[in-house]
Design a protein around this motif. Structure first.
Motif, mmCIF file in Angstrom:
data_model
loop_
_atom_site.group_PDB
_atom_site.id
_atom_site.type_symbol
_atom_site.label_atom_id
_atom_site.label_comp_id
_atom_site.label_asym_id
_atom_site.label_seq_id
_atom_site.Cartn_x
_atom_site.Cartn_y
_atom_site.Cartn_z
ATOM 1 N N MET A 1 0.836 -1.202 0.000
ATOM 2 C CA MET A 1 0.000 0.000 0.000
ATOM 3 C C MET A 1 0.876 1.259 0.000
ATOM 4 O O MET A 1 1.875 1.319 0.700
ATOM 5 N N GLN A 2 0.464 2.237 -0.775
ATOM 6 C CA GLN A 2 1.175 3.522 -0.850
ATOM 7 C C GLN A 2 1.124 4.217 0.518
ATOM 8 O O GLN A 2 0.061 4.335 1.113
ATOM 9 N N PRO A 3 2.292 4.677 1.038
ATOM 10 C CA PRO A 3 2.233 5.381 2.326
ATOM 11 C C PRO A 3 1.457 6.690 2.192
ATOM 12 O O PRO A 3 1.496 7.327 1.151
ATOM 13 N N ARG A 4 0.761 7.064 3.245
ATOM 14 C CA ARG A 4 -0.044 8.296 3.154
ATOM 15 C C ARG A 4 0.802 9.546 3.337
ATOM 16 O O ARG A 4 0.442 10.616 2.856
ATOM 17 N N MET A 5 1.932 9.446 4.048
ATOM 18 C CA MET A 5 2.824 10.608 4.178
ATOM 19 C C MET A 5 4.046 10.400 3.284
ATOM 20 O O MET A 5 4.659 9.328 3.315
ATOM 21 N N GLN A 6 4.369 11.419 2.505
ATOM 22 C CA GLN A 6 5.512 11.317 1.595
ATOM 23 C C GLN A 6 6.307 12.624 1.580
ATOM 24 O O GLN A 6 5.748 13.689 1.843
ATOM 25 N N VAL A 7 7.587 12.524 1.219
ATOM 26 C CA VAL A 7 8.442 13.708 1.093
ATOM 27 C C VAL A 7 8.732 13.973 -0.369
ATOM 28 O O VAL A 7 8.948 13.036 -1.134
ATOM 29 N N LEU A 8 8.726 15.233 -0.720
ATOM 30 C CA LEU A 8 9.079 15.621 -2.090
ATOM 31 C C LEU A 8 10.019 16.809 -1.995
ATOM 32 O O LEU A 8 9.794 17.696 -1.175
ATOM 33 N N GLN A 9 11.061 16.826 -2.817
ATOM 34 C CA GLN A 9 11.886 18.034 -2.872
ATOM 35 C C GLN A 9 11.497 18.818 -4.110
ATOM 36 O O GLN A 9 11.464 18.260 -5.216
#
Ligand code: ADP
Length: 178
Positions: A1-9
């Motif tokens: 399952m795709q994590p609900r919190m993600q980091v993007l630069q």
């Protein structure tokens, strides 16, 4: 399952999510940093919407959030939240930063949205130490998401690599990936 919190630069103004959060100032009438970038990308409609809110509600105090349309952005709405100015940690800065994140999540949910992108609130001109601010961001969001299924995606958008690494590390500790 795709994590609900993600980091993007990268640049938060380019994202196609339901809601982009703006690190605004209490006047709601625009400023520098991410605020300036969001207003430039959204166009004059956003300033008009902010002026209307301002007329109806007055200034937005630290820790509070308001929602407007998103002008030319690809997002559907902008939530303007006011983070605390860092005064050394003894003036309720941590609580106010938590409030800024939590009130923005609640406002997005109340408006029926399912995806939201946050900048690193207060870590620019407002001077909040980046590691401490990242910890508050991740802990507040993660605590909020427990047992609340509506928000499917929360993006932490970092302008610089240093901030992105801080978030990455915290999310790995939480068992989320990016
Ligand atoms: P504050 O006044 O809350 O400190 P700033 O806009 O000065 O707000 O900075 C908040 C954070 O937003 C900083 O970490 C800054 O690097 C980052 N930032 C600036 N422009 C952008 C952008 N276009 N997209 C994402 N983050 C940005």
């Amino acid at each position: 399952m795709q994590p609900r919190m993600q980091v993007l630069q990268g640049d938060i103004t380019t994202l196609e999510v339901d809601v982009i959060v703006n690190a605004a100032n209490s006047s709601l009438l625009g400023g520098g940093g991410v605020d300036g970038a969001i207003h430039r990308a959204a166009g004059p409609e956003l300033l008009k919407a902010c002026q209307q809110v301002r007329q109806q509600q007055g200034e937005c105090p630290p820790g509070h959030s308001v929602i407007t349309t998103a002008g030319n952005l690809r997002a559907k709405a902008v939530i303007h939240t006011v983070g605390p100015v860092w005064h050394g940690g003894g003036e309720h800065e941590a609580r106010l930063l938590e409030d800024a994140y939590r009130n923005s999540l609640l406002l997005a949910e109340a408006n029926g949205y399912t995806s939201i992108a946050f900048p690193a609130i207060s870590t620019g001109v407002y001077g909040y130490p980046k590691p401490a601010a990242a910890e508050i961001a991740v802990n507040t969001v993660s605590a909020h998401l427990i047992r609340r299924p509506q928000l499917q995606q929360v993006l932490f958008v970092c302008f610089d690599a240093e901030t992105a690494h801080l978030y990455q590390h915290l999310l790995t500790q939480q068992g989320e990936e990016s």
